[in-house]
Design an enzyme around this catalytic site. Structure first.
Site: not given
Ligand code: NDP
Ligand code: OXD
Length: 309
Positions: A224, A272
């Site tokens: 993001r 994006h």
């Molecule tokens: P998940 O919820 O599966 O994974 C999130 C990860 O981030 C986990 O490993 C979590 O740790 C870690 N995390 C969260 N908070 C912290 C913190 N404070 N410190 C350290 N690590 C942290 O999310 P996804 O993998 O499904 O998606 C990730 C992000 O990707 C989405 O939220 C979205 O914003 C972005 N995205 C962007 C897209 C694009 O096209 N640009 C498309 C899709 C998604 P833990 O394992 O310990 O819980």
């Molecule tokens: C998502 C994105 O969060 O597309 O899936 O950004």
């Protein structure tokens, strides 16, 4: 059972077709034609207008069209007590893996330098180094972070990862928590941000963290725009601390005209699109979850709103 659907990205009607193919009897209402708000049991939405979801008194579950739920959690008028399910589906994971591999390889193989050289009509070789000497770090070892690690592994990059809680991911040296952040960053020649946007992660790519990476490292932000302090990246690019960046997400989207990133020679930017939810596979994930819920079984991929993801 009625499902309200809202996304601005269903130009071809693929969502409607895909949802209907999972359940031909589905009572699908496409926003803004929701009909009687009392009928709506489930909502599958991307960026609904603030307050909108509160207008459906019988709403049981909110499904996010995307993996991120910040477009929902930022709504101060979200209905209380209604679970939010984030998107986990194979098409989204695969697309993100592809984008991360493409971007990591582009930095690894100096494509920004060659693009600059080409514009200046310069024919010059830059010494190639082995992937074994280019460490790729992934911030966020969730569904997408682990998916990206799997796709990167065959190229031979040493992989490091960082998460909130301790993790064991095959082939990835894992760090976690605040104490693990600096040691993790010190091992990232290419950093991939795949964190959710939460109060803890907002602004995490800043002057201090960029300075904690090896000089000349590259940054790939596919999470993001709120994760990155844009001015700090510009300064780090200027000083050479960061050699290049691939940015798919921005503080303000669409990126405003005249923003310094547009013309920056060390920035590759995309609108994006690092990955997209694929209706054909995602509709099945949503409908399977609804079926589980209707059968009295627990939902999968429910967001913990206190944690923020
Ligand atoms: P998940 O919820 O599966 O994974 C999130 C990860 O981030 C986990 O490993 C979590 O740790 C870690 N995390 C969260 N908070 C912290 C913190 N404070 N410190 C350290 N690590 C942290 O999310 P996804 O993998 O499904 O998606 C990730 C992000 O990707 C989405 O939220 C979205 O914003 C972005 N995205 C962007 C897209 C694009 O096209 N640009 C498309 C899709 C998604 P833990 O394992 O310990 O819980
Ligand atoms: C998502 C994105 O969060 O597309 O899936 O950004």
């Amino acid at each position: 059972m009625a499902l309200l659907f809202k996304s601005d990205l269903d130009r071809a009607g693929n969502w409607e077709r895909s949802l209907k193919s999972c359940d031909p009897d589905l009572d699908l209402r496409v926003w803004p034609d929701a009909g009687d708000p009392n009928d709506i049991d489930y909502a599958l939405v991307w960026q609904p207008p603030p307050g909108e979801l509160r207008t459906y008194p019988n709403l049981k579950v909110i499904f996010s069209v995307g993996a991120g739920i910040d477009h929902l959690s930022s709504d101060p008028d979200l209905p209380e007590g209604v679970p939010i399910v984030r998107m986990v589906e194979p098409g989204l994971t695969a697309g993100m893996g592809e984008f991360v591999v493409m971007s990591a390889l582009a930095h690894h193989r100096f494509m920004l330098d060659y693009a600059q050289q080409a514009r200046a009509e310069v024919w010059e070789e830059i010494s190639q180094i082995s992937t074994a000497r280019r460490r790729v770090g992934i911030m966020g070892l969730g569904v997408l972070g682990r998916g990206a690690a799997e796709k990167l592994a065959p190229f031979g990059f040493p992989l490091v990862g960082w998460s909130r809680s301790p993790k064991q991911v095959p082939g990835v040296a894992c760090y976690h928590g605040q104490d693990g952040l600096k040691p993790f960053l010190a091992g990232c020649d290419i950093l991939v941000c795949l964190l959710p946007l939460t109060a803890e992660t907002r602004g995490i790519l800043n002057a201090e963290t960029l300075a904690a990476m090896p000089r000349g490292a590259a940054v790939i932000n596919v999470a993001r725009g709120g994760h990155l302090v844009e001015e700090d990246l510009l300064a780090a690019l200027e000083s050479g601390q960061i050699s290049g960046a691939t940015l798919d997400v921005f503080r303000e989207e669409p990126l405003p005209k005249g923003h310094p990133f547009w013309q920056h020679p060390r920035v590759v930017l995309t609108p994006h699109i690092a990955s997209m939810t694929i209706p054909e596979t995602a509709a099945k994930a949503v409908m399977d979850n609804i079926q589980r819920f209707e059968a009295g079984q627990p939902l999968t991929d429910v967001v913990d709103l206190d944690r923020g993801y």
